[in-house]
Scaffold this motif. Structure first.
Motif, PDB file in Angstrom:
ATOM      1  N   ILE A  80       7.082  -1.892   1.133  1.00 51.52           N
ATOM      2  CA  ILE A  80       7.028  -0.431   1.200  1.00 51.52           C
ATOM      3  C   ILE A  80       6.141   0.118   0.087  1.00 51.52           C
ATOM      4  CG2 ILE A  80       8.394   1.677   0.938  1.00 51.52           C
ATOM      5  CD1 ILE A  80      10.740   0.076   2.237  1.00 51.52           C
ATOM      6  N   THR A  81       6.298  -0.412  -1.114  1.00 47.66           N
ATOM      7  CA  THR A  81       5.483   0.046  -2.238  1.00 47.66           C
ATOM      8  C   THR A  81       4.001  -0.212  -1.988  1.00 47.66           C
ATOM      9  OG1 THR A  81       7.282  -0.304  -3.821  1.00 47.66           O
ATOM     10  CG2 THR A  81       5.043  -0.245  -4.706  1.00 47.66           C
ATOM     11  N   LEU A 158       0.526   3.364  11.346  1.00 48.51           N
ATOM     12  CA  LEU A 158       0.277   1.983  10.962  1.00 48.51           C
ATOM     13  C   LEU A 158       1.324   1.501   9.959  1.00 48.51           C
ATOM     14  CD1 LEU A 158      -1.567  -0.459  11.231  1.00 48.51           C
ATOM     15  CD2 LEU A 158      -3.047   0.523   9.471  1.00 48.51           C
ATOM     16  N   PHE A 159       1.688   2.349   9.029  1.00 48.96           N
ATOM     17  CA  PHE A 159       2.743   2.031   8.059  1.00 48.96           C
ATOM     18  C   PHE A 159       4.003   1.573   8.787  1.00 48.96           C
ATOM     19  CE2 PHE A 159       6.498   2.966   5.652  1.00 48.96           C
ATOM     20  CZ  PHE A 159       6.190   2.836   4.306  1.00 48.96           C
ATOM     21  N   CYS A 160       4.418   2.342   9.776  1.00 41.80           N
ATOM     22  CA  CYS A 160       5.667   2.044  10.486  1.00 41.80           C
ATOM     23  C   CYS A 160       5.557   0.761  11.303  1.00 41.80           C
ATOM     24  CB  CYS A 160       6.050   3.220  11.381  1.00 41.80           C
ATOM     25  SG  CYS A 160       6.438   4.721  10.441  1.00 41.80           S
ATOM     26  N   ASP A 230       9.858   6.913   1.283  1.00 45.53           N
ATOM     27  CA  ASP A 230      11.263   7.171   0.947  1.00 45.53           C
ATOM     28  C   ASP A 230      12.162   6.981   2.166  1.00 45.53           C
ATOM     29  OD1 ASP A 230      10.780   7.685  -1.711  1.00 45.53           O
ATOM     30  OD2 ASP A 230      10.575   9.850  -1.436  1.00 45.53           O
ATOM     31  N   VAL A 231      11.671   7.410   3.325  1.00 45.35           N
ATOM     32  CA  VAL A 231      12.443   7.202   4.558  1.00 45.35           C
ATOM     33  C   VAL A 231      12.615   5.709   4.814  1.00 45.35           C
ATOM     34  CG1 VAL A 231      12.472   7.530   7.062  1.00 45.35           C
ATOM     35  CG2 VAL A 231      11.701   9.390   5.572  1.00 45.35           C
ATOM     36  N   ALA A 232      11.536   4.952   4.649  1.00 47.38           N
ATOM     37  CA  ALA A 232      11.603   3.502   4.863  1.00 47.38           C
ATOM     38  C   ALA A 232      12.581   2.857   3.885  1.00 47.38           C
ATOM     39  CB  ALA A 232      10.214   2.889   4.717  1.00 47.38           C
ATOM     40  N   ARG A 233      12.583   3.322   2.648  1.00 43.89           N
ATOM     41  CA  ARG A 233      13.532   2.773   1.663  1.00 43.89           C
ATOM     42  C   ARG A 233      14.967   3.093   2.062  1.00 43.89           C
ATOM     43  NH1 ARG A 233       9.387   4.811  -1.958  1.00 43.89           N
ATOM     44  NH2 ARG A 233       8.219   3.029  -2.812  1.00 43.89           N
ATOM     45  N   ASP A 234      15.183   4.302   2.575  1.00 39.27           N
ATOM     46  CA  ASP A 234      16.528   4.666   3.023  1.00 39.27           C
ATOM     47  C   ASP A 234      16.988   3.786   4.185  1.00 39.27           C
ATOM     48  OD1 ASP A 234      16.593   6.663   1.136  1.00 39.27           O
ATOM     49  OD2 ASP A 234      16.118   8.281   2.538  1.00 39.27           O
TER      50      ASP A 234
END
Length: 255
Positions: A80-81, A158-160, A230-234
């Motif tokens: 994620i980072t 693309l991230f997702c 932040d959503v991905a971390r959650d």
């Protein structure tokens, strides 16, 4: 892999049945790694599901077994980072990729990506994490790949896609290692399909299908103040739980 210790598989009946199904599979001569016959596709799907269930059952008995859950969460956090950095202008990972004459810019990018996401652990599960990171990085640079990063920036979509791909590849690579360490396969001459590779690929595909999508979650929150990272971390704990099939929803694993 950083260790010579053999990785022993689960011991329950599901694992034995999965090994038996794989051992009995004789791929069609017409199958290719990127083009399986319909019969081989059905077999690979079924065997992949069996191995996912066997792994799930082992982790339900002992959630810390293999170190897989911790490795997935730690690798996911690093991913994620890195992806978040690649969404920003002039990310450090893309600077001076051509500074070393002995390695191409593409290979240097993959090396940096794997170093950052894969970590420096020396366990077998860490090797699976690095392989998954490499798979993700390679998808970004292969010409013509749907996930190729042609613009030099990682978009939200693309991230997702890469977020979910990583966890699918991690579980697939770990199953690949389990099979290689515990199942002896005799592939007939002239057969070009490696059953272990095929099963690992289907495991990865099956996992991706059940994972939460950070983009969809961000849309549901309807706020621009929360970053996609932040959503991905959650979602990270839920993502790992679903990837390993150990959620408490009671839903049976399916292909």
């Amino acid at each position: 892999m950083g260790t010579s210790t053999r990785l022993l598989g689960p011991t329950k009946g599901g694992w034995t049945a999965a090994k038996g199904s794989l051992s009995r599979w004789k791929p069609d001569a017409g199958s290719r790694p990127d083009s399986l016959t319909e019969n081989d596709r059905r077999t690979a799907e079924d065997v992949a599901t069996r191995f996912r269930r066997a792994l799930r059952d082992a982790l339900l008995d002992d959630p810390r077994r293999f170190g897989l859950r911790d490795a997935a969460q730690e690798g996911g956090a690093r991913l994620i980072t890195v992806l978040d950095d690649l969404r920003r202008p002039d990310p450090p990972m893309l600077r001076h990729l051509d500074a070393t004459a002995s390695i191409s810019p593409q290979d240097e990018f993959v090396r940096r990506f794997v170093d950052e996401v894969g970590g420096d652990g020396r366990l077998i599960v860490d090797a699976a994490t690095r392989r998954a990171a490499r798979r993700v990085a390679e998808r970004l640079i292969v010409p013509g790949d749907p996930l190729a990063n042609t613009s030099g920036r990682v978009t939200g979509e693309l991230f997702c896609a890469l977020y979910r791909l990583f966890f699918g590849e991690l579980v697939g690579e770990f199953v690949h290692i389990l099979i290689a360490e515990n199942v002896k396969l005799a592939v007939p001459p002239l057969v070009l399909l490696d059953p272990t590779d095929a099963v690992a690929g289907f495991v990865a595909d099956q996992v991706v299908k059940v994972l939460p999508d950070p983009c969809a979650a961000a849309t549901e929150r309807q706020t621009s103040r929360t970053s996609l990272a932040d959503v991905a971390r959650d979602l990270l704990v839920e993502t790992v739980t679903e990837a390993l099939g150990v959620s408490d929803t009671g839903v049976e694993l399916v292909a």
